[in-house]
Design a protein around this motif. Structure first.
Motif, short mmCIF file in Angstrom:
data_model
loop_
_atom_site.label_atom_id
_atom_site.label_comp_id
_atom_site.label_asym_id
_atom_site.label_seq_id
_atom_site.Cartn_x
_atom_site.Cartn_y
_atom_site.Cartn_z
N LEU A 32 0.57 -1.28 0.07
CA LEU A 32 0.07 -0.10 0.01
C LEU A 32 0.85 0.94 -0.07
CD1 LEU A 32 -2.83 1.29 0.65
CD2 LEU A 32 -2.53 0.98 2.83
N MET A 36 1.52 3.82 -3.19
CA MET A 36 1.02 5.29 -2.33
C MET A 36 2.28 6.85 -3.20
SD MET A 36 -0.84 5.05 0.79
CE MET A 36 -1.06 6.77 1.89
N TYR A 79 -4.86 11.74 -5.64
CA TYR A 79 -5.52 10.27 -5.15
C TYR A 79 -6.46 10.62 -6.59
CZ TYR A 79 -10.19 12.13 -4.73
OH TYR A 79 -11.16 12.04 -4.66
N HIS A 83 -7.16 7.95 -9.44
CA HIS A 83 -8.88 7.09 -10.06
C HIS A 83 -9.51 7.52 -10.99
CE1 HIS A 83 -10.24 6.44 -5.36
NE2 HIS A 83 -9.28 5.85 -5.45
N LEU A 86 -8.60 4.82 -14.13
CA LEU A 86 -8.75 3.32 -13.78
C LEU A 86 -9.52 2.91 -14.80
CD1 LEU A 86 -10.58 3.77 -9.65
CD2 LEU A 86 -8.45 1.62 -10.78
N ALA A 88 -12.42 1.88 -15.09
CA ALA A 88 -13.50 2.20 -15.04
C ALA A 88 -14.02 4.29 -15.35
CB ALA A 88 -14.38 1.39 -14.23
N MET A 89 -13.07 4.49 -15.36
CA MET A 89 -13.28 5.90 -16.01
C MET A 89 -12.43 5.91 -17.14
SD MET A 89 -14.27 6.78 -13.16
CE MET A 89 -13.15 7.90 -11.71
N GLU A 107 -5.97 -3.53 -10.17
CA GLU A 107 -7.26 -2.41 -9.74
C GLU A 107 -7.43 -2.29 -8.22
OE1 GLU A 107 -10.26 -3.48 -12.26
OE2 GLU A 107 -11.60 -2.10 -11.43
N ALA A 108 -7.64 -3.26 -7.56
CA ALA A 108 -7.61 -3.05 -5.69
C ALA A 108 -6.96 -2.10 -5.04
CB ALA A 108 -7.51 -4.38 -4.93
N LEU A 109 -5.26 -2.05 -5.46
CA LEU A 109 -4.62 -1.63 -4.56
C LEU A 109 -4.74 -0.17 -4.67
CD1 LEU A 109 -2.76 -2.27 -2.45
CD2 LEU A 109 -1.08 -2.95 -3.33
N ILE A 111 -7.67 1.84 -6.15
CA ILE A 111 -8.64 2.54 -5.62
C ILE A 111 -7.73 2.86 -4.39
CG2 ILE A 111 -10.42 1.98 -5.03
CD1 ILE A 111 -11.29 0.24 -6.82
N LEU A 112 -7.51 1.60 -3.11
CA LEU A 112 -7.02 1.72 -1.77
C LEU A 112 -5.81 2.62 -1.75
CD1 LEU A 112 -7.23 -2.19 -0.82
CD2 LEU A 112 -8.91 0.15 -0.14
N ASP A 115 -7.91 6.05 -2.26
CA ASP A 115 -7.99 6.72 -0.53
C ASP A 115 -6.97 6.74 0.66
OD1 ASP A 115 -10.52 5.67 -2.31
OD2 ASP A 115 -10.47 3.35 -0.99
N ALA A 116 -6.20 6.36 0.61
CA ALA A 116 -5.50 6.24 2.02
C ALA A 116 -4.42 7.82 0.94
CB ALA A 116 -4.09 5.08 1.40
N LEU A 118 -6.45 10.06 -0.06
CA LEU A 118 -7.44 11.46 0.47
C LEU A 118 -7.66 11.35 1.98
CD1 LEU A 118 -9.62 13.27 -0.26
CD2 LEU A 118 -10.96 11.39 -0.49
N TYR B 79 -18.74 4.31 2.83
CA TYR B 79 -18.14 5.08 1.65
C TYR B 79 -17.12 3.42 1.48
CZ TYR B 79 -12.73 5.47 1.62
OH TYR B 79 -10.94 5.20 1.86
N ALA B 88 -13.12 -5.03 -8.55
CA ALA B 88 -12.21 -4.77 -8.29
C ALA B 88 -12.03 -5.65 -7.07
CB ALA B 88 -11.04 -3.95 -8.62
N MET B 89 -12.55 -5.46 -5.84
CA MET B 89 -12.50 -6.09 -4.67
C MET B 89 -13.26 -7.20 -4.47
SD MET B 89 -10.61 -3.23 -3.21
CE MET B 89 -10.86 -1.78 -2.41
N ALA B 150 -3.93 5.23 6.01
CA ALA B 150 -3.36 4.32 5.68
C ALA B 150 -2.34 3.21 7.10
CB ALA B 150 -1.46 4.78 4.65
N VAL B 154 -7.81 1.81 5.30
CA VAL B 154 -7.53 1.09 4.63
C VAL B 154 -6.20 0.30 4.74
CG1 VAL B 154 -6.39 1.85 2.48
CG2 VAL B 154 -7.64 3.25 3.44
#
Lengths: 294, 294
Positions: A32, A36, A79, A83, A86, A88-89, A107-109, A111-112, A115-116, A118, B79, B88-89, B150, B154
């Motif tokens: 993670l 970042m 961030y 996103h 991605l 999907a975007m 993709e999962a990491l 997104i996370l 999130d982290a 932000l 969220y 993806a998750m 983090a 997350v």
């Protein structure tokens, strides 16, 4: 002033501050923290934090007072790029010539990691800032939160997605850019000025400067996409048109877009007059960004 | 005390406060605001905000003092559910019996609705709170930011993903639950107490209570997944095992997990003793959640 030296100096200061603040990959969960850092150190120009520093200087503050907020704003910007890229975007494989986060980390990491970034931004925005009144800190932080969310950047991103492939009018392009890119640029000016100790009149002037300059930057960016050489920009040009993105050249035409950018730039510069020589970095940066294609 | 009446009353208060704070679908971009509301009003029990209110009451504060922070915490929790459910998750189609956000609004808007909820939470956490010192507000907000990012939720989500399908030890299950669900529960107690005017000793006691109770809730939840009846829980049971998720029953066995939950619950209750009758709601809520399967 020597703008190149100024930009280099601020960029180095911001990069060092980001490096000191971001969690280390040695700490759990390492992937993670790695993800970042990968996106934060992907070669960004640090435009938003440098604008924040320059706004702080314009009102007589010191650059080191705004480092937490400047780093936080860069994290929020980063961030949003992760996103946006991605599948999907925008489904982008490359950003600034490097594979995007989801291409490297999945993709999962990705997104996370977004999130982290932000969330961590708000850790830095709310920890004690020596010499700044807590009420002022809360106000600057609230402006940044508001510029990032459903009344700011995210609203612009949604409107941009909805406009894709549609015939759009000038009001829609204005809404998109006012929110998607304008909100963070405007708040860079507002927060920098607040932390630097600005009064209410000065805050209004710099907000309006941010508004005008932010829109001029965006028009310049749209024009670069249409006219720019690929090697000059380091990314594919003409992509906005290929995607049916809402842009100023698409709505106003190239000549009218150029005239509008130039008019906004002049209005923005006039707003800086009361700040005198202290606003020299702000003047030089905005001229550089708006006119970079010449 | 009449716990059912208490929970109903607090839940109504929180729902009304969320409704008043969230942007309206009439405001542009309407689909974004609709998606935010869809997930916030999906039938959640409001456990975290109610714990925050109960912690505030335990130290002599009034529920209406914490409404901004309580709503913000619920937004952060919401969220995280939207993003966890993404293809993806966990790739979930249903949550609490309703289609998940990305099934209704598409993946892009689900990601952005999550991003917007997280940002808006910090707008509410940083706007002026009458009667609360700005320093105390910043401290509570920083704890919430830190618990979300983090070093908190997350991190737990990433560790949980990494552990999926792996043989895990107790230390890993502890790390996951301490962060993934424990962090927001602990910070509900901390922030509620801080806003209610707690002193440093009381804050430590309630943090530790949150730590123990949060872990006990999680073990109870893991046990429910293994043993619960589908109709009782309203979701598929046995899903954790099917996915190879790291859980307490998988690592400790059922009997040992039960003993651990019970021990943690008793330790948590002992920590509430100094707060006397004012902590009655906290006692009743934790007993209810930890023992809900009996």
């Amino acid at each position: 002033m020597d703008l190149t030296a100024y930009l280099n100096e601020q960029q180095q200061q911001i990069d060092a501050a980001l490096d000191a603040r971001l969690p280390q990959p040695q700490q759990r969960p390492g992937r993670l923290h790695e993800a970042m850092r990968y996106s934060v150190f992907a070669g960004g120009k640090r435009l938003r934090p440098i604008l924040m520093i320059a706004a702080c200087q314009a009102v007589g503050g010191q650059p080191n007072q705004v480092l937490d907020a400047a780093c936080a704003l860069e994290m929020i910007h980063t961030y949003s790029l992760i996103h946006d890229d991605l599948p999907a975007m925008d489904d982008d494989d490359l950003r600034r010539g490097r594979p995007t986060s989801h291409r490297v980390y999945g993709e999962a990491l990705a997104i996370l990691a977004g999130d982290a970034l932000l969330s961590e931004a708000f850790v830095w925005l709310t920890r004690p800032w020596p010499g700044i009144a807590a009420e002022r800190q809360l106000r600057a932080t609230q402006l940044i939160a508001s510029a990032s969310g459903a009344a700011g950047m995210v609203a612009g991103q949604v409107a941009d997605m909805e406009a894709e492939g549609q015939a759009v009018d000038l009001a829609t392009v204005d809404f998109i850019h006012h929110h998607k890119t304008g909100a963070l640029i405007r708040v860079a000016l507002q927060a920098g000025a607040l932390i630097g100790g600005v009064d209410e009149t000065g805050l209004k002037q710099l907000s309006l400067f941010g508004e005008k300059a932010g829109l001029a930057f965006q028009i310049a960016d749209d024009l670069l996409d249409v006219e720019g050489q690929q090697e000059q920009l380091g990314k594919d040009t003409g992509r906005d048109a290929a995607r049916g993105k809402a842009t100023y050249p698409a709505v106003l035409g190239i000549a009218e877009s150029r005239a509008r950018a130039s008019q906004l730039h002049n209005q923005a510069l006039a707003l800086l007059e009361p700040f005198g020589p202290a606003a020299e970095p702000l003047r030089a940066i905005s001229a550089y960004i708006i006119e970079r294609r010449h």
